[in-house]
Design a protein around this motif. Sequence first.
Motif, PDB file in Angstrom:
ATOM      1  N   GLN A 119       0.823  -1.221   0.000  1.00 54.87           N
ATOM      2  CA  GLN A 119       0.000   0.000   0.000  1.00 54.87           C
ATOM      3  C   GLN A 119       0.855   1.268   0.000  1.00 54.87           C
ATOM      4  O   GLN A 119       1.997   1.280   0.467  1.00 54.87           O
ATOM      5  CB  GLN A 119      -0.899   0.007   1.244  1.00 54.87           C
ATOM      6  CG  GLN A 119      -1.856  -1.173   1.324  1.00 54.87           C
ATOM      7  CD  GLN A 119      -2.475  -1.301   2.706  1.00 54.87           C
ATOM      8  OE1 GLN A 119      -1.846  -1.799   3.632  1.00 54.87           O
ATOM      9  NE2 GLN A 119      -3.722  -0.830   2.837  1.00 54.87           N
ATOM     10  N   ASP A 120       0.244   2.352  -0.523  1.00 54.71           N
ATOM     11  CA  ASP A 120       0.812   3.710  -0.449  1.00 54.71           C
ATOM     12  C   ASP A 120       2.278   3.754  -0.889  1.00 54.71           C
ATOM     13  O   ASP A 120       3.157   4.209  -0.135  1.00 54.71           O
ATOM     14  CB  ASP A 120       0.687   4.258   0.985  1.00 54.71           C
ATOM     15  CG  ASP A 120      -0.760   4.262   1.466  1.00 54.71           C
ATOM     16  OD1 ASP A 120      -1.651   4.492   0.636  1.00 54.71           O
ATOM     17  OD2 ASP A 120      -0.976   4.017   2.665  1.00 54.71           O
ATOM     18  N   ARG A 121       2.535   3.342  -2.084  1.00 54.49           N
ATOM     19  CA  ARG A 121       3.913   3.256  -2.557  1.00 54.49           C
ATOM     20  C   ARG A 121       4.435   4.609  -3.036  1.00 54.49           C
ATOM     21  O   ARG A 121       3.684   5.420  -3.588  1.00 54.49           O
ATOM     22  CB  ARG A 121       4.022   2.234  -3.676  1.00 54.49           C
ATOM     23  CG  ARG A 121       3.410   0.884  -3.308  1.00 54.49           C
ATOM     24  CD  ARG A 121       3.950  -0.214  -4.157  1.00 54.49           C
ATOM     25  NE  ARG A 121       5.363  -0.453  -3.863  1.00 54.49           N
ATOM     26  CZ  ARG A 121       6.117  -1.299  -4.552  1.00 54.49           C
ATOM     27  NH1 ARG A 121       5.611  -1.955  -5.567  1.00 54.49           N
ATOM     28  NH2 ARG A 121       7.391  -1.463  -4.228  1.00 54.49           N
ATOM     29  N   GLU A 123       6.661   7.318  -5.434  1.00 57.38           N
ATOM     30  CA  GLU A 123       6.818   7.429  -6.880  1.00 57.38           C
ATOM     31  C   GLU A 123       8.097   6.718  -7.329  1.00 57.38           C
ATOM     32  O   GLU A 123       9.082   6.661  -6.605  1.00 57.38           O
ATOM     33  CB  GLU A 123       6.879   8.901  -7.291  1.00 57.38           C
ATOM     34  CG  GLU A 123       5.570   9.653  -7.077  1.00 57.38           C
ATOM     35  CD  GLU A 123       5.668  11.088  -7.576  1.00 57.38           C
ATOM     36  OE1 GLU A 123       6.745  11.457  -8.110  1.00 57.38           O
ATOM     37  OE2 GLU A 123       4.688  11.830  -7.426  1.00 57.38           O
ATOM     38  N   THR A 200      -0.216   2.521  14.087  1.00 59.39           N
ATOM     39  CA  THR A 200       1.170   2.775  13.707  1.00 59.39           C
ATOM     40  C   THR A 200       2.072   2.296  14.846  1.00 59.39           C
ATOM     41  O   THR A 200       1.818   2.610  16.008  1.00 59.39           O
ATOM     42  CB  THR A 200       1.403   4.265  13.441  1.00 59.39           C
ATOM     43  OG1 THR A 200       0.585   4.673  12.334  1.00 59.39           O
ATOM     44  CG2 THR A 200       2.862   4.543  13.130  1.00 59.39           C
ATOM     45  N   ARG A 219       6.853  -2.435   2.575  1.00 61.52           N
ATOM     46  CA  ARG A 219       6.059  -1.241   2.911  1.00 61.52           C
ATOM     47  C   ARG A 219       6.754  -0.407   3.982  1.00 61.52           C
ATOM     48  O   ARG A 219       6.785   0.829   3.901  1.00 61.52           O
ATOM     49  CB  ARG A 219       4.668  -1.665   3.399  1.00 61.52           C
ATOM     50  CG  ARG A 219       3.830  -0.502   3.968  1.00 61.52           C
ATOM     51  CD  ARG A 219       2.350  -0.776   3.855  1.00 61.52           C
ATOM     52  NE  ARG A 219       1.525   0.152   4.611  1.00 61.52           N
ATOM     53  CZ  ARG A 219       1.332   1.445   4.329  1.00 61.52           C
ATOM     54  NH1 ARG A 219       1.949   1.987   3.295  1.00 61.52           N
ATOM     55  NH2 ARG A 219       0.545   2.184   5.085  1.00 61.52           N
ATOM     56  N   GLU A 222       9.873   1.366   2.488  1.00 62.80           N
ATOM     57  CA  GLU A 222       9.439   2.478   1.630  1.00 62.80           C
ATOM     58  C   GLU A 222       8.877   3.630   2.460  1.00 62.80           C
ATOM     59  O   GLU A 222       9.144   4.807   2.168  1.00 62.80           O
ATOM     60  CB  GLU A 222       8.387   1.985   0.637  1.00 62.80           C
ATOM     61  CG  GLU A 222       8.950   1.043  -0.434  1.00 62.80           C
ATOM     62  CD  GLU A 222       7.916   0.648  -1.471  1.00 62.80           C
ATOM     63  OE1 GLU A 222       8.309   0.195  -2.565  1.00 62.80           O
ATOM     64  OE2 GLU A 222       6.697   0.785  -1.192  1.00 62.80           O
ATOM     65  N   HIS A 223       8.133   3.299   3.504  1.00 60.04           N
ATOM     66  CA  HIS A 223       7.528   4.330   4.355  1.00 60.04           C
ATOM     67  C   HIS A 223       8.598   5.155   5.075  1.00 60.04           C
ATOM     68  O   HIS A 223       8.443   6.368   5.235  1.00 60.04           O
ATOM     69  CB  HIS A 223       6.600   3.670   5.380  1.00 60.04           C
ATOM     70  CG  HIS A 223       5.978   4.614   6.356  1.00 60.04           C
ATOM     71  ND1 HIS A 223       4.876   5.401   6.043  1.00 60.04           N
ATOM     72  CD2 HIS A 223       6.293   4.914   7.658  1.00 60.04           C
ATOM     73  CE1 HIS A 223       4.546   6.137   7.089  1.00 60.04           C
ATOM     74  NE2 HIS A 223       5.389   5.855   8.097  1.00 60.04           N
ATOM     75  N   LYS A 228      11.186   3.886  -3.578  1.00 56.94           N
ATOM     76  CA  LYS A 228      10.392   2.757  -4.052  1.00 56.94           C
ATOM     77  C   LYS A 228      11.302   1.557  -4.308  1.00 56.94           C
ATOM     78  O   LYS A 228      12.329   1.659  -4.969  1.00 56.94           O
ATOM     79  CB  LYS A 228       9.636   3.108  -5.333  1.00 56.94           C
ATOM     80  CG  LYS A 228       8.721   1.977  -5.810  1.00 56.94           C
ATOM     81  CD  LYS A 228       7.896   2.366  -7.017  1.00 56.94           C
ATOM     82  CE  LYS A 228       6.977   1.219  -7.426  1.00 56.94           C
ATOM     83  NZ  LYS A 228       6.136   1.576  -8.588  1.00 56.94           N
TER      84      LYS A 228
END
Length: 403
Positions: A119-121, A123, A200, A219, A222-223, A228
């Motif tokens: 989720q929420d990757r 750019e 969280t 995830r 990346e977060h 990415k």
Amino acid sequence: MNEWPGGWNDGSRDRYGSPRAHGGVPPQARGGHDAGYGRQPGYYEDGYTDYDSGYNTGQVYGGGGGDGYAPYDEPPRRRRVRFKTVVISLVVVLLVWSVGTYFWANSKLKREVDLSIVQDRPETGDGTNYLIVGSDSREGLSAQEKKDLHTGSAAGKRTDSMMILHVGSGAPTLISLPRDSWVEIPPFKGSESGKQFNNTQQTKLNAAYAQDGAPLLVRTVEHNTGLKIDHYAEIGFGGFAKIVDSVGGVEMNIPQDIKDKNSGADFKKGKQTLDGKQALSFVRNRHAGTGDSDLGRTKNQQKFLAALASQTATPSTILNPFRLYPTLGAGLDTLIVDEDMSLWNLGSMFFAMKDVSGGEGKRMNMPISGPAPAGSLQWDKAKVQKLMQQLKNDEKVTVTSDR
């Protein structure tokens, strides 16, 4: 066949019944118009045929054969045809072998990680980013192998090492992510259960993998980085040891004596070749000779993996089927990758690690600012932000790590 004055006789006769003589050269060697022994125009007064074969009577041809036969000289055109046939045959064999190897290796890849569910990757940036994970999976190991490799018998899987490899237009960069890094695990949906977790968490990085495997680890990385991840590759204890053994061991220069009962590491200072069992104990050791535990261990892991890639990605391995197939078989049987990973991507990853080993790339730890709760490590946020921006833009990495 009979000797005849003035030459050599094959037992035939001319039209007058007289034995036909040839000037010292068998008809097989003469060829041409006289091969059929036909009468030629012109006669001597005694009735013998006036035959002109074009050869000197009694002359020896071919530079010393002594039997009167000229050696066979293959025509240039026939030599060219034979050379082309050999070359084409070799090309066909090489092509068939290459295609066969490709499909064999491609069928062995375990494409088990679906990055599309992350989720929420962020750019996509320039270049390609790999997340390389060493897990403590004991899958496929017998009880004796677990004992020999000092792996224990813990159930499930946890991350033992994590690295980001950036491959772009310039030199590659290999960055270790200490498993004790203090990070934020964002809300996520279970990859198998589909259940949504909205809390969280502030915890160590390796907790992400322990909770939901590769998708949550990707995830979380990346977060916390904004970078990415394009591809994922994971290997367990058993596969790691088998790869090392398949290439005949890996040469390492160990800077100091190491002895650790937990990992089984027992080394003397100096250059030596490590087999699979020794290599596994070397990269897992975090208690002896690593300086500052997890950070020191990640440096050893980088050195070893780069050395392994350097020794594996060589013509002596790639072009030798007796080394290539055992090496590929050992690695691919236990290597878990994402669904979009191709053999080309996998090859690019290994050759980039070889470049790092050869000094053409950069290897470092994620910049650390200091200790954090529960014995964890806090990232240097300013340096991390600049480092990730340089990777995203495929720029030369100027950020350094003090540890």
